[in-house]
Design a protein around this motif. Structure first.
Motif, PDB file in Angstrom:
ATOM      1  N   VAL A  48      10.797 -11.346   1.834  1.00  0.00           N
ATOM      2  CA  VAL A  48       9.495 -11.113   2.475  1.00  0.00           C
ATOM      3  C   VAL A  48       9.596 -10.863   3.973  1.00  0.00           C
ATOM      4  O   VAL A  48       8.595 -10.575   4.625  1.00  0.00           O
ATOM      5  CB  VAL A  48       8.547 -12.311   2.232  1.00  0.00           C
ATOM      6  CG1 VAL A  48       8.285 -12.505   0.753  1.00  0.00           C
ATOM      7  CG2 VAL A  48       9.086 -13.590   2.868  1.00  0.00           C
ATOM      8  N   SER A  49      10.775 -10.970   4.525  1.00  0.00           N
ATOM      9  CA  SER A  49      10.919 -10.929   5.988  1.00  0.00           C
ATOM     10  C   SER A  49      10.610  -9.565   6.584  1.00  0.00           C
ATOM     11  O   SER A  49      10.309  -9.470   7.782  1.00  0.00           O
ATOM     12  CB  SER A  49      12.336 -11.366   6.393  1.00  0.00           C
ATOM     13  OG  SER A  49      13.302 -10.473   5.847  1.00  0.00           O
ATOM     14  N   ARG A  50      10.699  -8.497   5.789  1.00  0.00           N
ATOM     15  CA  ARG A  50      10.445  -7.151   6.340  1.00  0.00           C
ATOM     16  C   ARG A  50       8.984  -6.731   6.212  1.00  0.00           C
ATOM     17  O   ARG A  50       8.608  -5.665   6.679  1.00  0.00           O
ATOM     18  CB  ARG A  50      11.353  -6.126   5.643  1.00  0.00           C
ATOM     19  CG  ARG A  50      12.822  -6.265   6.045  1.00  0.00           C
ATOM     20  CD  ARG A  50      13.698  -5.253   5.309  1.00  0.00           C
ATOM     21  NE  ARG A  50      13.780  -5.578   3.894  1.00  0.00           N
ATOM     22  CZ  ARG A  50      14.638  -6.467   3.376  1.00  0.00           C
ATOM     23  NH1 ARG A  50      15.452  -7.123   4.179  1.00  0.00           N
ATOM     24  NH2 ARG A  50      14.674  -6.703   2.087  1.00  0.00           N
ATOM     25  N   ALA A  51       8.189  -7.565   5.570  1.00  0.00           N
ATOM     26  CA  ALA A  51       6.764  -7.260   5.433  1.00  0.00           C
ATOM     27  C   ALA A  51       6.028  -7.618   6.721  1.00  0.00           C
ATOM     28  O   ALA A  51       6.552  -8.299   7.607  1.00  0.00           O
ATOM     29  CB  ALA A  51       6.177  -8.029   4.256  1.00  0.00           C
ATOM     30  N   HIS A  52       4.796  -7.137   6.826  1.00  0.00           N
ATOM     31  CA  HIS A  52       3.942  -7.384   7.995  1.00  0.00           C
ATOM     32  C   HIS A  52       2.968  -8.507   7.647  1.00  0.00           C
ATOM     33  O   HIS A  52       2.136  -8.358   6.748  1.00  0.00           O
ATOM     34  CB  HIS A  52       3.191  -6.090   8.337  1.00  0.00           C
ATOM     35  CG  HIS A  52       2.244  -6.220   9.480  1.00  0.00           C
ATOM     36  ND1 HIS A  52       1.049  -5.550   9.530  1.00  0.00           N
ATOM     37  CD2 HIS A  52       2.311  -6.943  10.638  1.00  0.00           C
ATOM     38  CE1 HIS A  52       0.424  -5.843  10.660  1.00  0.00           C
ATOM     39  NE2 HIS A  52       1.164  -6.693  11.333  1.00  0.00           N
ATOM     40  N   TRP A  53       3.058  -9.639   8.349  1.00  0.00           N
ATOM     41  CA  TRP A  53       2.277 -10.824   8.027  1.00  0.00           C
ATOM     42  C   TRP A  53       1.272 -11.151   9.121  1.00  0.00           C
ATOM     43  O   TRP A  53       1.536 -10.973  10.314  1.00  0.00           O
ATOM     44  CB  TRP A  53       3.190 -12.044   7.838  1.00  0.00           C
ATOM     45  CG  TRP A  53       4.002 -12.002   6.581  1.00  0.00           C
ATOM     46  CD1 TRP A  53       5.216 -11.400   6.408  1.00  0.00           C
ATOM     47  CD2 TRP A  53       3.663 -12.575   5.315  1.00  0.00           C
ATOM     48  NE1 TRP A  53       5.660 -11.563   5.120  1.00  0.00           N
ATOM     49  CE2 TRP A  53       4.715 -12.288   4.426  1.00  0.00           C
ATOM     50  CE3 TRP A  53       2.576 -13.311   4.856  1.00  0.00           C
ATOM     51  CZ2 TRP A  53       4.712 -12.704   3.093  1.00  0.00           C
ATOM     52  CZ3 TRP A  53       2.569 -13.735   3.535  1.00  0.00           C
ATOM     53  CH2 TRP A  53       3.621 -13.430   2.670  1.00  0.00           C
ATOM     54  N   ASN A 508       2.801  -3.947   3.413  1.00  0.00           N
ATOM     55  CA  ASN A 508       4.130  -3.328   3.335  1.00  0.00           C
ATOM     56  C   ASN A 508       5.192  -4.258   2.758  1.00  0.00           C
ATOM     57  O   ASN A 508       6.333  -4.273   3.197  1.00  0.00           O
ATOM     58  CB  ASN A 508       4.576  -2.835   4.722  1.00  0.00           C
ATOM     59  CG  ASN A 508       3.587  -1.875   5.331  1.00  0.00           C
ATOM     60  OD1 ASN A 508       2.991  -1.059   4.637  1.00  0.00           O
ATOM     61  ND2 ASN A 508       3.382  -1.975   6.636  1.00  0.00           N
ATOM     62  N   HIS A 509       4.799  -5.054   1.749  1.00  0.00           N
ATOM     63  CA  HIS A 509       5.806  -5.850   1.058  1.00  0.00           C
ATOM     64  C   HIS A 509       6.538  -4.976   0.049  1.00  0.00           C
ATOM     65  O   HIS A 509       6.114  -3.846  -0.263  1.00  0.00           O
ATOM     66  CB  HIS A 509       5.166  -7.066   0.388  1.00  0.00           C
ATOM     67  CG  HIS A 509       4.196  -6.744  -0.723  1.00  0.00           C
ATOM     68  ND1 HIS A 509       4.590  -6.340  -1.976  1.00  0.00           N
ATOM     69  CD2 HIS A 509       2.835  -6.792  -0.761  1.00  0.00           C
ATOM     70  CE1 HIS A 509       3.538  -6.144  -2.739  1.00  0.00           C
ATOM     71  NE2 HIS A 509       2.445  -6.407  -2.035  1.00  0.00           N
ATOM     72  N   THR A 510       7.619  -5.487  -0.481  1.00  0.00           N
ATOM     73  CA  THR A 510       8.409  -4.724  -1.439  1.00  0.00           C
ATOM     74  C   THR A 510       7.561  -4.416  -2.675  1.00  0.00           C
ATOM     75  O   THR A 510       6.912  -5.307  -3.221  1.00  0.00           O
ATOM     76  CB  THR A 510       9.653  -5.522  -1.861  1.00  0.00           C
ATOM     77  OG1 THR A 510      10.393  -5.872  -0.689  1.00  0.00           O
ATOM     78  CG2 THR A 510      10.536  -4.697  -2.790  1.00  0.00           C
ATOM     79  N   PRO A 511       7.539  -3.152  -3.111  1.00  0.00           N
ATOM     80  CA  PRO A 511       6.678  -2.783  -4.250  1.00  0.00           C
ATOM     81  C   PRO A 511       7.042  -3.515  -5.532  1.00  0.00           C
ATOM     82  O   PRO A 511       8.204  -3.823  -5.792  1.00  0.00           O
ATOM     83  CB  PRO A 511       6.918  -1.272  -4.393  1.00  0.00           C
ATOM     84  CG  PRO A 511       7.425  -0.827  -3.063  1.00  0.00           C
ATOM     85  CD  PRO A 511       8.219  -1.977  -2.533  1.00  0.00           C
ATOM     86  N   ARG A 512       6.021  -3.798  -6.310  1.00  0.00           N
ATOM     87  CA  ARG A 512       6.156  -4.326  -7.670  1.00  0.00           C
ATOM     88  C   ARG A 512       6.941  -5.638  -7.725  1.00  0.00           C
ATOM     89  O   ARG A 512       7.726  -5.879  -8.651  1.00  0.00           O
ATOM     90  CB  ARG A 512       6.779  -3.273  -8.589  1.00  0.00           C
ATOM     91  CG  ARG A 512       5.913  -2.018  -8.689  1.00  0.00           C
ATOM     92  CD  ARG A 512       6.501  -0.971  -9.591  1.00  0.00           C
ATOM     93  NE  ARG A 512       5.643   0.209  -9.610  1.00  0.00           N
ATOM     94  CZ  ARG A 512       5.903   1.317 -10.300  1.00  0.00           C
ATOM     95  NH1 ARG A 512       6.994   1.395 -11.044  1.00  0.00           N
ATOM     96  NH2 ARG A 512       5.070   2.343 -10.273  1.00  0.00           N
ATOM     97  N   THR A 513       6.728  -6.484  -6.723  1.00  0.00           N
ATOM     98  CA  THR A 513       7.291  -7.830  -6.744  1.00  0.00           C
ATOM     99  C   THR A 513       6.171  -8.820  -6.426  1.00  0.00           C
ATOM    100  O   THR A 513       5.104  -8.445  -5.948  1.00  0.00           O
ATOM    101  CB  THR A 513       8.418  -7.996  -5.704  1.00  0.00           C
ATOM    102  OG1 THR A 513       7.845  -7.928  -4.382  1.00  0.00           O
ATOM    103  CG2 THR A 513       9.486  -6.924  -5.854  1.00  0.00           C
ATOM    104  N   HIS A 514       6.459 -10.099  -6.709  1.00  0.00           N
ATOM    105  CA  HIS A 514       5.491 -11.154  -6.419  1.00  0.00           C
ATOM    106  C   HIS A 514       6.013 -12.124  -5.367  1.00  0.00           C
ATOM    107  O   HIS A 514       5.421 -13.180  -5.150  1.00  0.00           O
ATOM    108  CB  HIS A 514       5.157 -11.929  -7.698  1.00  0.00           C
ATOM    109  CG  HIS A 514       4.516 -11.085  -8.758  1.00  0.00           C
ATOM    110  ND1 HIS A 514       3.269 -10.517  -8.595  1.00  0.00           N
ATOM    111  CD2 HIS A 514       4.946 -10.703  -9.982  1.00  0.00           C
ATOM    112  CE1 HIS A 514       2.956  -9.825  -9.683  1.00  0.00           C
ATOM    113  NE2 HIS A 514       3.954  -9.921 -10.537  1.00  0.00           N
ATOM    114  N   ALA A 515       7.119 -11.748  -4.709  1.00  0.00           N
ATOM    115  CA  ALA A 515       7.690 -12.653  -3.709  1.00  0.00           C
ATOM    116  C   ALA A 515       6.694 -12.932  -2.595  1.00  0.00           C
ATOM    117  O   ALA A 515       6.605 -14.060  -2.090  1.00  0.00           O
ATOM    118  CB  ALA A 515       8.982 -12.057  -3.142  1.00  0.00           C
ATOM    119  N   ASP A 516       5.928 -11.914  -2.201  1.00  0.00           N
ATOM    120  CA  ASP A 516       4.950 -12.116  -1.127  1.00  0.00           C
ATOM    121  C   ASP A 516       3.844 -13.075  -1.563  1.00  0.00           C
ATOM    122  O   ASP A 516       3.365 -13.888  -0.772  1.00  0.00           O
ATOM    123  CB  ASP A 516       4.360 -10.773  -0.699  1.00  0.00           C
ATOM    124  CG  ASP A 516       3.587 -10.100  -1.821  1.00  0.00           C
ATOM    125  OD1 ASP A 516       4.183  -9.831  -2.881  1.00  0.00           O
ATOM    126  OD2 ASP A 516       2.370  -9.853  -1.649  1.00  0.00           O
TER     127      ASP A 516
END
Length: 531
Positions: A48-53, A508-516
């Motif tokens: 999740v570190s590359r997403a915008h939070w 902008n989290h990684t597509p098709r995942t639920h980590a965020d």
């Protein structure tokens, strides 16, 4: 034996009266790491570190507790519904209802014959469907659930009313009239992929069964056989081309639905395992007003009323040339409702009518299950009520005026192109969401609005999240999911017993995942633990 008892008594006496107070065993609550530290640790996860939070937490009076990127813009997804429904509840009122009518337009020969059209006039009622209202909490629902009501039950009731007038012949058409709103079925930047599915159904003032059809695909009797399908409602509207092969037990079930915009051709293809449960999908109706007319014509025919014409829709095309941004940014001098101006038609006769449930009942459904179409109808009703125009732009203009003028949100902190959050152009800051949530607590309609929010581990879109204490039943929040964006904003009862306001958004989290989502839930748990 007596000596042993005396010794035990002496030990107990010493343990309770002779030891110094500071030597007694104390049970202290574990002191958690500061929220800032916990959030930083969670967001270091490579998943999740590359997403915008963005995160904003405040007390109930609005005093900040924690902030990270709270002034940056994010896609709200269905968090948009909070802003739309709050505006609707404040300006339209909880008891507002809408009346759908069937009228005869033309010349009547007694009661039996009409030379003209039978018109089903849409009033923006979101619940001409089989939905049960008021909303029932899951814990209060009967088990097993009773059979679902007919999704066209209210249309059938109105058809009964028409038949009761004695009408036997209609020398004209059956018209589905949705001209209360301009025909703008899709807001700006709704994706073409969404238009196939029920959650992306087109917006119409004549809404029927949430403007969607339930398609159920069942495996064939043997491997290699074609699967069968059924429709609910069972109205002939789409031309369906089906090529779904039944494959071996435990084989792949992969079914695809394709329909071009404006087309009545629906293609269903793929595979379904021999032992698979039926596959159920909600497919959007291309033109809800036309669909309603088709359904009504069939009902009148079944009641012995001859119709010589056809079933068709009547739309009102938009005429505004300024664009949504230009219109929605214009100020609104007065946010009170205008008196409705009814256009009298001397050659019109009322044949049937149906009154919707009160607005507050629909609002609960809209936020609990995140019903996109219903949120859009709220937006259009706001435009009608305040500006006399039911366009998307007018509705957005009213919402903007309310949020900036009454709630006090910074005008640069949001822009909404629709009422549901489906538009990729929608943007909002976490602090704007928190500001709305804080403002709502000061309003007489707060209890009704809070009641509409999903409850953690209990109902709506949070039924499967936060299933355990201490958060279960202590979180009241609106979810949001759209592409690579997710949001969660609401009220959280914390370990201290105090309630805080929070908004957590990610883009902008990684597509098709639920980590965020998992990280977002851990952030909420950290907020509860540290406050």
């Amino acid at each position: 034996m007596k000596r042993f008892a005396v010794c035990c008594a002496l030990i107990l006496s010493i343990g309770t009266t002779c030891l110094p107070a500071n030597a007694r065993v104390r049970h202290k609550r574990h002191k958690p790491k500061p929220l800032k530290v916990q959030v930083a640790t969670l967001l270091k996860d490579p998943a999740v570190s590359r997403a915008h939070w963005g995160i904003y937490v405040t007390r109930m009076d609005g005093k900040p507790i924690y902030a990270m990127n709270e002034a940056q813009l994010f896609q709200p997804a269905s968090n948009n519904k909070m802003f739309t429904t709050a505006t609707a509840l404040a300006l339209l009122g909880p008891e507002t209802t809408y009346e759908t009518k069937i009228v005869g337009q033309g010349v009547f020969d007694g009661h039996a014959k009409l030379r003209g059209n039978v018109v089903l006039v849409g009033a923006g009622d979101a619940n001409l469907s089989g939905r049960t209202l008021p909303y029932v909490e899951p814990v209060d629902r009967p088990n097993p659930a009773p059979p679902a009501p007919d999704p066209l039950r209210y249309l059938a009731q109105m058809a009964d009313q028409v038949a009761a007038t004695g009408l036997k012949v209609v020398n004209g058409d059956i018209v589905g009239d949705d001209t209360l709103f301009p025909w703008e079925p899709y807001a700006e930047d709704w994706t073409i992929d969404d238009a196939v599915w029920g959650y992306g159904a087109p917006v119409s003032a004549l809404t029927i069964n949430d403007n969607q059809i339930k398609v159920t695909v069942t495996p064939g009797a043997s491997v290699g056989a074609q699967a069968t399908f059924s429709l609910l409602p069972a109205i002939s509207y789409y031309k369906i081309v089906s090529d779904i092969q039944t494959v071996g037990a435990n084989g792949p079930t992969s079914i695809f639905y394709e329909r071009l915009p404006g087309s009545k051709d629906l293609r269903i293809y793929g595979t379904i395992a021999l032992n698979a449960s039926p596959d159920v999908e909600e497919i959007a109706i291309d033109d809800p007003a036309e669909y309603a007319a088709v359904a009504l014509k069939a009902m009148l025919d079944a009641r012995g009323i001859e119709v010589t014409g056809r079933a068709r829709a009547e739309h009102r095309l938009p005429t505004d040339t300024q664009g949504l941004l230009a219109v929605s940014s214009q100020p609104v001098a007065d946010l009170t409702q205008r008196a409705a101006a009814a256009a009298a038609n001397p050659a019109e006769k009322l044949l049937a009518s149906h009154t919707s449930p009160p607005l507050e009942e629909n609002l609960v459904v809209t936020n609990k299950v995140s019903q996109n179409l219903h949120a859009e109808l709220f937006l259009h009703h706001l435009g009608i009520a305040v500006l006399g125009d039911g366009s998307t732009a007018s509705g957005a203009r009213v919402v903007r005026a309310f949020l900036t003028g009454r709630v006090g949100i910074d005008p640069d902190d949001f822009i909404f192109f629709d009422g549901s959050g489906l538009s990729g152009h929608d943007l909002v800051t976490p602090r704007a969401a928190a500001k709305l949530l804080q403002y709502a607590t000061t309003q007489p309609w707060f209890a009704d609005w809070k009641r509409s929010l999903p409850i953690g581990g209990e109902d709506g879109t949070l039924a499967e999240r936060f299933p355990k204490l201490p958060i279960k039943d202590h979180l009241f929040a609106k979810t949001g999911t759209l592409g690579e964006a997710r949001a969660l904003s609401g009220y959280l009862e914390c370990a201290s017993g105090k309630t805080v306001i929070f908004s957590v958004m990610v883009d902008n989290h990684t597509p098709r995942t639920h980590a965020d989502r998992d990280t977002m839930d851990k952030i909420v748990a950290a907020i509860a633990e540290t406050n």
